[in-house]
Design an enzyme around this catalytic site. Sequence first.
Site, PDB file in Angstrom:
ATOM      1  N   ASP A   2     -13.827 -23.082  -7.020  1.00 21.13           N
ATOM      2  CA  ASP A   2     -13.225 -23.072  -5.693  1.00 21.13           C
ATOM      3  C   ASP A   2     -13.582 -21.820  -4.903  1.00 21.13           C
ATOM      4  O   ASP A   2     -12.990 -21.553  -3.843  1.00 21.13           O
ATOM      5  CB  ASP A   2     -11.709 -23.203  -5.790  1.00 21.13           C
ATOM      6  CG  ASP A   2     -11.069 -22.112  -6.660  1.00 21.13           C
ATOM      7  OD1 ASP A   2     -11.812 -21.242  -7.162  1.00 21.13           O
ATOM      8  OD2 ASP A   2      -9.833 -22.131  -6.838  1.00 21.13           O
ATOM      9  N   ASP A  34      -8.609  -6.389  -5.094  1.00 17.49           N
ATOM     10  CA  ASP A  34      -8.271  -5.293  -4.185  1.00 17.49           C
ATOM     11  C   ASP A  34      -9.356  -4.214  -4.250  1.00 17.49           C
ATOM     12  O   ASP A  34      -9.626  -3.668  -5.321  1.00 17.49           O
ATOM     13  CB  ASP A  34      -6.920  -4.699  -4.590  1.00 17.49           C
ATOM     14  CG  ASP A  34      -6.368  -3.712  -3.574  1.00 17.49           C
ATOM     15  OD1 ASP A  34      -7.163  -2.998  -2.925  1.00 17.49           O
ATOM     16  OD2 ASP A  34      -5.136  -3.636  -3.436  1.00 17.49           O
ATOM     17  N   ASP A  41     -16.754 -17.703 -10.984  1.00 17.75           N
ATOM     18  CA  ASP A  41     -15.848 -18.620 -10.296  1.00 17.75           C
ATOM     19  C   ASP A  41     -15.195 -19.611 -11.252  1.00 17.75           C
ATOM     20  O   ASP A  41     -13.975 -19.788 -11.267  1.00 17.75           O
ATOM     21  CB  ASP A  41     -16.637 -19.352  -9.203  1.00 17.75           C
ATOM     22  CG  ASP A  41     -15.788 -20.321  -8.386  1.00 17.75           C
ATOM     23  OD1 ASP A  41     -14.566 -20.406  -8.632  1.00 17.75           O
ATOM     24  OD2 ASP A  41     -16.355 -20.989  -7.510  1.00 17.75           O
ATOM     25  N   VAL A  88     -12.979 -18.808  -5.855  1.00 16.03           N
ATOM     26  CA  VAL A  88     -11.982 -17.771  -6.144  1.00 16.03           C
ATOM     27  C   VAL A  88     -12.026 -17.431  -7.626  1.00 16.03           C
ATOM     28  O   VAL A  88     -11.911 -18.328  -8.474  1.00 16.03           O
ATOM     29  CB  VAL A  88     -10.563 -18.237  -5.750  1.00 16.03           C
ATOM     30  CG1 VAL A  88      -9.539 -17.153  -6.080  1.00 16.03           C
ATOM     31  CG2 VAL A  88     -10.506 -18.589  -4.273  1.00 16.03           C
ATOM     32  N   HIS A 134      -6.922  -6.123  -0.326  1.00 16.11           N
ATOM     33  CA  HIS A 134      -5.862  -5.117  -0.258  1.00 16.11           C
ATOM     34  C   HIS A 134      -4.816  -5.504   0.776  1.00 16.11           C
ATOM     35  O   HIS A 134      -5.067  -5.447   1.978  1.00 16.11           O
ATOM     36  CB  HIS A 134      -6.446  -3.747   0.091  1.00 16.11           C
ATOM     37  CG  HIS A 134      -5.416  -2.652   0.119  1.00 16.11           C
ATOM     38  ND1 HIS A 134      -4.623  -2.361  -0.967  1.00 16.11           N
ATOM     39  CD2 HIS A 134      -5.028  -1.798   1.110  1.00 16.11           C
ATOM     40  CE1 HIS A 134      -3.806  -1.371  -0.665  1.00 16.11           C
ATOM     41  NE2 HIS A 134      -4.030  -1.019   0.592  1.00 16.11           N
ATOM     42  N   SER A 170       0.853  -1.195   0.000  1.00 15.66           N
ATOM     43  CA  SER A 170       0.000   0.000   0.000  1.00 15.66           C
ATOM     44  C   SER A 170       0.887   1.242   0.000  1.00 15.66           C
ATOM     45  O   SER A 170       1.714   1.402  -0.885  1.00 15.66           O
ATOM     46  CB  SER A 170      -0.966  -0.023   1.183  1.00 15.66           C
ATOM     47  OG  SER A 170      -1.939   0.985   1.067  1.00 15.66           O
ATOM     48  N   ASP A 197     -12.128 -19.632 -14.716  1.00 13.27           N
ATOM     49  CA  ASP A 197     -10.698 -19.972 -14.722  1.00 13.27           C
ATOM     50  C   ASP A 197     -10.478 -21.471 -14.808  1.00 13.27           C
ATOM     51  O   ASP A 197      -9.339 -21.943 -14.739  1.00 13.27           O
ATOM     52  CB  ASP A 197     -10.000 -19.398 -13.496  1.00 13.27           C
ATOM     53  CG  ASP A 197     -10.624 -19.871 -12.171  1.00 13.27           C
ATOM     54  OD1 ASP A 197     -11.349 -20.878 -12.168  1.00 13.27           O
ATOM     55  OD2 ASP A 197     -10.386 -19.206 -11.137  1.00 13.27           O
TER      56      ASP A 197
END
Length: 558
Positions: free
Chosen positions: A245, A424, A238, A247, A470, A171, A241
């Site tokens: 999962d 983020d 989801d 993510v 983040h 950051s 990709d």
Amino acid sequence: MKSTQLAGSIAVSLADVCTVSHVQSSLPLDAFTGLEIKTCSVTASPVYNVSVSDQTFYPDGTFDYCNVTFAYSHAGRDDSILLGLWLPAPDAYQNRWLSTGGGGFAINLDGDLMPAGLLYGAAAGITDGGFGAFTTDLDAVFPSANGTINWDAVYNFGYHTRLYSYYMGCSEGGREGWSQVQRFPEEWDGAIIGAPAIRYGQQQVNHLFPNVVEKTLGYYPPPCELEKIMNLTIAACDELDGRKDGVVARTDLCQLHFDLNSTIGEPYYCTAETTSENLKKRSAPAKRLTVSNSTPAQNGTVSAKGAEAAATMLKGLHTLDGKRAYIWFQITSAFSDAETQYNSITDSYELDIDALSGEWVARFLDLVEADNLSSLDNVTYDTLRDWMELGWRRYGDSLQTTYPDLSAFEEAGGKIIHYHGESDPSIPTGSSVHYHESVRKIMYPDLTYNQSTDAMADFYRLYLVPGASHCATNSYEPGPWPQDNMAVMIDWVEKGVVPVTLNATYLSGEEKGSNAQICAWPLRPLWKNNGTVMECVYDQASIDTWQYDFNAYSLPLY
């Protein structure tokens, strides 16, 4: 700071070396022209058997160290800069140094990152920037008075604070890392830079963008509505990709294929709650004033206005005539900056001006000693663009930190691991991609895209962390996190082991403790064989979603 004499091998124990007299005798009093080290300010105390566990930026471990502080001043300036050093025991020291950074308006994280050095035999340090104490932030000493810029504080915050020499920060700490690499390229062997707040003029104002979207549309969505839109997006994207999962490792594919309008009419419900709001949301939490907010149960369906607000934010800031001024977060990120506040008197949601961004405009642009803007009346998208350009112009040599020619650092043999959470909600992931691409274009103008990417990867690699928030893991997406970057960097610098992929660990969820590998940009993850094998693939359509033309400005925005 390339070396340290304070952890020398002449002493047989930590107790021998960790004394005020030994530290005073070891300080390099004549090593730095223009600096006066105040030996009378030295403190030193040994600390034993410190254990750390369940941390984000380093693994579990135990260590001893010498806690040293001392002050120095610059010749011709009435200042006093305080340094805090954690020095390994003599038998643990491996000729390594780690500098750490801060967050928000904080120039340090009060030692939170220091163990990352001690665990690998590195001395580690922080600075107070001359603000008076390690717990004092930039906004406490800025402006000097209404309408008067405290340039000494700005320069110390911007870049003045600075064997094998490493840097680690995320950051604001990431921005500080880039300032060091850009300004002092020969001082660092390796820099680990996370989600950096570079492009400071744009970044700080950007947090106000959703507030202006809401005000422009005349719609203030309940927080639960935007959270539902985000959760529906994550669920829908989801498997893009190749693996289910929870993510979203390919937000670019999500952007290409998901229609936010499909969320309209979907029901949402959130229970009543009382929360503590961090008034400066993206600064070091331990140093921040908080207030309590009570929100009733939220029950409804996603509205067309809610979907429109979300879509407008995700498009990023454009001027009224359609030119791009900045970018927004990836499509799966939380709408933290857009959170509204509940008014119990009117039984409705209303504008909640982002405190960090509001203070930036009031204190650093308007030069008024205020912690926020009182209103956003008459503030348009063009106003935000103008504020961004003013911050860029005024602090371009101190805080913007986007100088794209890293040739001197490359020639000095330095290495960079640059990472950014793909979800983020505080600093756009695309900000890191845009800087990486700016460096590539400036440094290798005569090479093809692939040739220039490969050439830069010899010293500078960017990794987008799937699902990550983040500078941390994400409660909405239980993805992996690159916890042992210091070990990876040491292997790259000292052993020549190139991090083709970045090592990561699942720190929560069903896969807690298991290993993962993160692809280096511009390659993107794609799971095959029913989600059992991950490959890093080249996808031009994906790359194109990360390319931006900031045509709202007359100068190039690196």
